[in-house]
Design a protein around this motif. Structure first.
Motif, mmCIF file in Angstrom:
data_model
loop_
_atom_site.group_PDB
_atom_site.id
_atom_site.type_symbol
_atom_site.label_atom_id
_atom_site.label_comp_id
_atom_site.label_asym_id
_atom_site.label_seq_id
_atom_site.Cartn_x
_atom_site.Cartn_y
_atom_site.Cartn_z
ATOM 1 N N ILE A 66 3.289 1.013 -6.845
ATOM 2 C CA ILE A 66 2.711 1.000 -5.504
ATOM 3 C C ILE A 66 2.410 2.392 -4.972
ATOM 4 N N VAL A 67 3.268 3.369 -5.259
ATOM 5 C CA VAL A 67 3.023 4.733 -4.770
ATOM 6 C C VAL A 67 1.761 5.305 -5.411
ATOM 7 N N ASP A 68 1.612 5.126 -6.712
ATOM 8 C CA ASP A 68 0.406 5.603 -7.405
ATOM 9 C C ASP A 68 -0.831 4.869 -6.882
ATOM 10 N N SER A 69 -0.678 3.575 -6.619
ATOM 11 C CA SER A 69 -1.799 2.781 -6.102
ATOM 12 C C SER A 69 -2.220 3.288 -4.724
ATOM 13 N N LEU A 70 -1.249 3.603 -3.891
ATOM 14 C CA LEU A 70 -1.558 4.100 -2.548
ATOM 15 C C LEU A 70 -2.217 5.475 -2.604
ATOM 16 N N GLN A 71 -1.812 6.295 -3.565
ATOM 17 C CA GLN A 71 -2.453 7.606 -3.729
ATOM 18 C C GLN A 71 -3.934 7.436 -4.042
ATOM 19 N N ILE A 72 -4.242 6.450 -4.875
ATOM 20 C CA ILE A 72 -5.642 6.177 -5.206
ATOM 21 C C ILE A 72 -6.373 5.609 -3.996
ATOM 22 N N CYS A 73 -5.725 4.697 -3.278
ATOM 23 C CA CYS A 73 -6.342 4.079 -2.092
ATOM 24 C C CYS A 73 -6.669 5.107 -1.021
ATOM 25 N N LYS A 74 -5.830 6.124 -0.934
ATOM 26 C CA LYS A 74 -6.051 7.177 0.065
ATOM 27 C C LYS A 74 -7.415 7.838 -0.103
ATOM 28 N N GLY A 75 -7.864 7.890 -1.355
ATOM 29 C CA GLY A 75 -9.149 8.529 -1.620
ATOM 30 C C GLY A 75 -10.353 7.620 -1.474
ATOM 31 N N VAL A 76 -10.135 6.306 -1.346
ATOM 32 C CA VAL A 76 -11.273 5.385 -1.294
ATOM 33 C C VAL A 76 -11.522 4.812 0.101
ATOM 34 N N VAL A 77 -10.604 5.030 1.043
ATOM 35 C CA VAL A 77 -10.799 4.439 2.371
ATOM 36 C C VAL A 77 -11.979 5.060 3.107
ATOM 37 N N GLY A 78 -12.299 6.317 2.788
ATOM 38 C CA GLY A 78 -13.486 6.937 3.368
ATOM 39 C C GLY A 78 -13.306 7.473 4.764
ATOM 40 N N ASN A 79 -12.041 7.578 5.234
ATOM 41 C CA ASN A 79 -11.792 8.118 6.569
ATOM 42 C C ASN A 79 -10.449 8.849 6.553
ATOM 43 N N ARG A 80 -10.449 10.106 6.965
ATOM 44 C CA ARG A 80 -9.245 10.929 6.893
ATOM 45 C C ARG A 80 -8.145 10.466 7.849
ATOM 46 N N ILE A 81 -8.521 9.865 8.965
ATOM 47 C CA ILE A 81 -7.524 9.391 9.924
ATOM 48 C C ILE A 81 -6.712 8.257 9.312
ATOM 49 N N ILE A 82 -7.408 7.303 8.710
ATOM 50 C CA ILE A 82 -6.727 6.179 8.065
ATOM 51 C C ILE A 82 -5.997 6.644 6.819
ATOM 52 N N ALA A 83 -6.588 7.599 6.078
ATOM 53 C CA ALA A 83 -5.929 8.143 4.890
ATOM 54 C C ALA A 83 -4.613 8.827 5.265
ATOM 55 N N GLN A 84 -4.572 9.424 6.449
ATOM 56 C CA GLN A 84 -3.337 10.060 6.909
ATOM 57 C C GLN A 84 -2.225 9.030 7.100
ATOM 58 N N ASP A 85 -2.582 7.847 7.601
ATOM 59 C CA ASP A 85 -1.589 6.783 7.753
ATOM 60 C C ASP A 85 -1.145 6.232 6.395
ATOM 61 N N VAL A 86 -2.056 6.256 5.420
ATOM 62 C CA VAL A 86 -1.673 5.857 4.060
ATOM 63 C C VAL A 86 -0.656 6.856 3.505
ATOM 64 N N ASP A 87 -0.853 8.135 3.815
ATOM 65 C CA ASP A 87 0.113 9.162 3.417
ATOM 66 C C ASP A 87 1.496 8.877 3.996
ATOM 67 N N LEU A 88 1.525 8.462 5.256
ATOM 68 C CA LEU A 88 2.798 8.136 5.906
ATOM 69 C C LEU A 88 3.473 6.946 5.220
ATOM 70 N N ALA A 89 2.656 5.988 4.775
ATOM 71 C CA ALA A 89 3.199 4.838 4.054
ATOM 72 C C ALA A 89 3.816 5.278 2.725
ATOM 73 N N ILE A 90 3.151 6.204 2.045
ATOM 74 C CA ILE A 90 3.677 6.721 0.777
ATOM 75 C C ILE A 90 5.014 7.417 1.002
ATOM 76 N N GLU A 91 5.066 8.245 2.037
ATOM 77 C CA GLU A 91 6.315 8.950 2.348
ATOM 78 C C GLU A 91 7.425 7.957 2.694
ATOM 79 N N GLY A 92 7.077 6.908 3.455
ATOM 80 C CA GLY A 92 8.069 5.907 3.836
ATOM 81 C C GLY A 92 8.648 5.182 2.631
ATOM 82 N N ILE A 93 7.785 4.815 1.694
ATOM 83 C CA ILE A 93 8.239 4.117 0.481
ATOM 84 C C ILE A 93 9.138 5.030 -0.339
ATOM 85 N N ARG A 94 8.792 6.311 -0.434
ATOM 86 C CA ARG A 94 9.610 7.263 -1.177
ATOM 87 C C ARG A 94 10.984 7.455 -0.527
#
Length: 201
Positions: free
Chosen positions: A86-114
């Motif tokens: 899931i962490v690797d999947s989210l890293q990939i998803c961060k690059g495909v959402v196409g918006n840095r604001i939403i990608a920032q929240d994906v980053d927070l999700a990655i940190e939370g899972i870790r």
């Protein structure tokens, strides 16, 4: 003919002369603006602000948001179904959402899972991931079918994107018709008003 031209005709003629006299200035200004825009968008903070503004634009912002959610859920569901962590999947998803604001929240999700949190916990803290999606993710996590739930959410938002496109098209069409009609009407008026004035005299 010894008569003054109507004001509208004079305005159109003056505008035409001004465009002819300043054509290179106008083209140079447009080119300079394009270059300036390309230069400032090389800065990450500028792109961050632009992505934030895009989400706030009426109609367009809603389309951008729904498109990002569709890409996120579709990509994440496919990757998880393929066995990618899931962490690797989210890293990939961060690059495909196409918006840095939403990608920032994906980053927070990655940190939370870790940090040992469930996937749904950091998502719940984001205002860009809707409650419906969060509830579906929670159900998917609890049942072990997260990939299937994400695919369903993706299909739902894909329909939402189509509806948003139709709404934008419906809003733009009358505006464009009025705009083009105004230009054509102005030019026709400028052409025929002198003839009507002469005929009336």
């Amino acid at each position: 003919m010894g008569r003054e031209l109507p004001g509208l005709t004079v305005a159109v003629i003056n505008l035409s002369h001004w465009m002819q006299d300043n054509l290179w200035t106008v083209l140079g200004s447009i080119a300079a603006f394009v270059v300036f825009f390309k230069v400032i968008t090389t800065f990450e903070k500028v792109n961050y602000v632009l992505d934030f503004v895009k989400l706030k634009i009426p109609l367009i912002g809603n389309l951008i948001h729904k498109t990002a959610l569709t890409r996120f859920n579709q990509t994440l569901g496919t990757l998880l179904a393929s066995g990618v962590p899931i962490v690797d999947s989210l890293q990939i998803c961060k690059g495909v959402v196409g918006n840095r604001i939403i990608a920032q929240d994906v980053d927070l999700a990655i940190e939370g899972i870790r940090e040992g949190k469930t996937f749904v916990e950091p998502l719940s803290e984001s205002k860009y991931f809707p409650q419906m999606m969060i509830q579906m993710v929670e159900v998917g996590e609890s049942t072990g079918r997260l990939d299937q739930m994400l695919e369903r959410v993706s299909a739902f938002y894909e329909e939402q994107v189509e509806a948003a496109v139709e709404a934008i098209t419906s809003a733009i069409e009358p505006i464009m018709m009025v705009f083009l009609g105004g230009i054509v009407g102005t030019l026709l008026g400028a052409m025929y008003m002198p003839i009507f004035t002469m005929a009336g005299g």
